[in-house]
Design an enzyme around this catalytic site. Sequence first.
Site, PDB file in Angstrom:
ATOM      1  N   THR A 228     -22.277  -4.586   4.712  1.00  0.00           N
ATOM      2  CA  THR A 228     -21.594  -3.707   5.652  1.00  0.00           C
ATOM      3  C   THR A 228     -22.048  -2.270   5.418  1.00  0.00           C
ATOM      4  O   THR A 228     -22.196  -1.833   4.282  1.00  0.00           O
ATOM      5  CB  THR A 228     -20.069  -3.816   5.519  1.00  0.00           C
ATOM      6  OG1 THR A 228     -19.672  -3.473   4.180  1.00  0.00           O
ATOM      7  CG2 THR A 228     -19.601  -5.243   5.815  1.00  0.00           C
TER       8      THR A 228
ATOM      9  N   GLY B 113     -22.882  -0.121  11.084  1.00  0.00           N
ATOM     10  CA  GLY B 113     -22.761  -1.535  11.419  1.00  0.00           C
ATOM     11  C   GLY B 113     -22.907  -2.430  10.211  1.00  0.00           C
ATOM     12  O   GLY B 113     -22.280  -2.209   9.169  1.00  0.00           O
TER      13      GLY B 113
ATOM     14  N   ASN C  96     -20.350  -4.268   0.531  1.00  0.00           N
ATOM     15  CA  ASN C  96     -20.718  -2.931   0.962  1.00  0.00           C
ATOM     16  C   ASN C  96     -21.790  -2.402   0.011  1.00  0.00           C
ATOM     17  O   ASN C  96     -22.258  -3.113  -0.892  1.00  0.00           O
ATOM     18  CB  ASN C  96     -19.498  -2.013   1.048  1.00  0.00           C
ATOM     19  CG  ASN C  96     -18.797  -1.823  -0.297  1.00  0.00           C
ATOM     20  OD1 ASN C  96     -19.367  -2.091  -1.364  1.00  0.00           O
ATOM     21  ND2 ASN C  96     -17.560  -1.379  -0.261  1.00  0.00           N
TER      22      ASN C  96
ATOM     23  N   ASP D 128      -8.896   6.595   9.772  1.00  0.00           N
ATOM     24  CA  ASP D 128      -8.533   6.057   8.457  1.00  0.00           C
ATOM     25  C   ASP D 128      -9.327   4.772   8.255  1.00  0.00           C
ATOM     26  O   ASP D 128      -9.198   3.834   9.043  1.00  0.00           O
ATOM     27  CB  ASP D 128      -7.024   5.784   8.406  1.00  0.00           C
ATOM     28  CG  ASP D 128      -6.544   5.282   7.047  1.00  0.00           C
ATOM     29  OD1 ASP D 128      -7.383   5.107   6.136  1.00  0.00           O
ATOM     30  OD2 ASP D 128      -5.330   5.053   6.905  1.00  0.00           O
TER      31      ASP D 128
ATOM     32  N   GLY E  75      -3.585   3.460   8.573  1.00  0.00           N
ATOM     33  CA  GLY E  75      -3.049   2.296   7.885  1.00  0.00           C
ATOM     34  C   GLY E  75      -4.038   1.151   7.851  1.00  0.00           C
ATOM     35  O   GLY E  75      -5.147   1.232   8.378  1.00  0.00           O
TER      36      GLY E  75
ATOM     37  N   GLY F 185     -20.662   0.605   7.198  1.00  0.00           N
ATOM     38  CA  GLY F 185     -19.759   1.579   7.784  1.00  0.00           C
ATOM     39  C   GLY F 185     -20.086   1.839   9.244  1.00  0.00           C
ATOM     40  O   GLY F 185     -20.241   0.910  10.047  1.00  0.00           O
TER      41      GLY F 185
ATOM     42  N   ASP G 109     -11.730  -5.290   5.438  1.00  0.00           N
ATOM     43  CA  ASP G 109     -10.974  -6.539   5.509  1.00  0.00           C
ATOM     44  C   ASP G 109     -10.933  -7.064   6.944  1.00  0.00           C
ATOM     45  O   ASP G 109     -11.043  -8.270   7.182  1.00  0.00           O
ATOM     46  CB  ASP G 109      -9.551  -6.324   4.993  1.00  0.00           C
ATOM     47  CG  ASP G 109      -9.520  -5.826   3.561  1.00  0.00           C
ATOM     48  OD1 ASP G 109     -10.432  -6.201   2.786  1.00  0.00           O
ATOM     49  OD2 ASP G 109      -8.605  -5.074   3.212  1.00  0.00           O
TER      50      ASP G 109
ATOM     51  N   ASP H 186       0.843  -1.191   0.000  1.00  0.00           N
ATOM     52  CA  ASP H 186       0.000   0.000   0.000  1.00  0.00           C
ATOM     53  C   ASP H 186       0.880   1.244   0.000  1.00  0.00           C
ATOM     54  O   ASP H 186       1.662   1.462   0.936  1.00  0.00           O
ATOM     55  CB  ASP H 186      -0.894   0.020   1.238  1.00  0.00           C
ATOM     56  CG  ASP H 186      -2.024  -0.983   1.162  1.00  0.00           C
ATOM     57  OD1 ASP H 186      -2.253  -1.537   0.073  1.00  0.00           O
ATOM     58  OD2 ASP H 186      -2.674  -1.208   2.206  1.00  0.00           O
TER      59      ASP H 186
END
Length: 301
Positions: A218, A223, A184, A246, A287, A220, A252, A15
Amino acid sequence: MRDYDLLVVGSANADLVIGVERRPAPGETVLGSDLAVHPGGKGANQAVAAARLGARTALLARVGDDAHGRLLLESQRAAGVDTGGVQVGGAPTGVALITVDPSGDNSIVVSPGANARLTPGDIRAADGLLAGARVVSAQLEIPLETVAEVVRTRPAGSRFVLNPSPPAPLPADVLAACDPLVVNEHEARFTLGDAAGHGPADWARGLLALGPRSVVVTLGAQGALVADGRTGTVVLVPSPRVDAVDTTGAGDAFTAALAWRLSLGEDLATAAAFAVRVGAAAVTREGAQASFPTAEEVSAL
């Protein structure tokens, strides 16, 4: 007895992260922070997240024979992941270019590199790993034909979890194996197309109609919505409120936690209740892998 709670089959990326005051419009240049390089990729992230929580975890992936590949292997081993299934060579290690704004939202462009060379043959050659896993988790930063081979090769009795990211049309046999399909809002709308409906409950029911055994949407900070095709129940699982720093890797972390708790025999709603806490903890740090909490940190949230 199976050797692994979770086998993750998926991507491993370096990343490359830059903080920005705002993301650029088309044709615009903006200044950002110093470049930071972190181990990432959806597959590698899930493996580290699960292992950090205490799951017996293995990763099946491919990296390049380069500095980024060595960084990724080191991060997996440091977390306690079994890397015997990680193939080396064939192309440069995959790279994700990530911009993060002050609210914690991110935009990501991925160069697949070695991830695109993880083949169905690699899956067949790793039949011992697959045979030893209670739950197998995959994403779509590797070829779809490779994910389909996972579905065909995994042993009876193992559970298959799929996060279709980045989204792509899914074959019927892959959809039918998902237990759950984890999406999502963007992934749900892509998969459903014109039949998406008007909200998470519609998305969940529409996705179940496509064949998965269960679905998790999902949401955010709100929930997750859990839909079980066996019982027909749809349950909203709320997330604890946190100050987001972040969001990179939070999905994941959620999926890894969900898959691990399913491997322990928890029902889907109970596993999701734990997973939303893991995802919430992850967004409070910068991160991806560096943000993933231990089980003790989740309990303290």
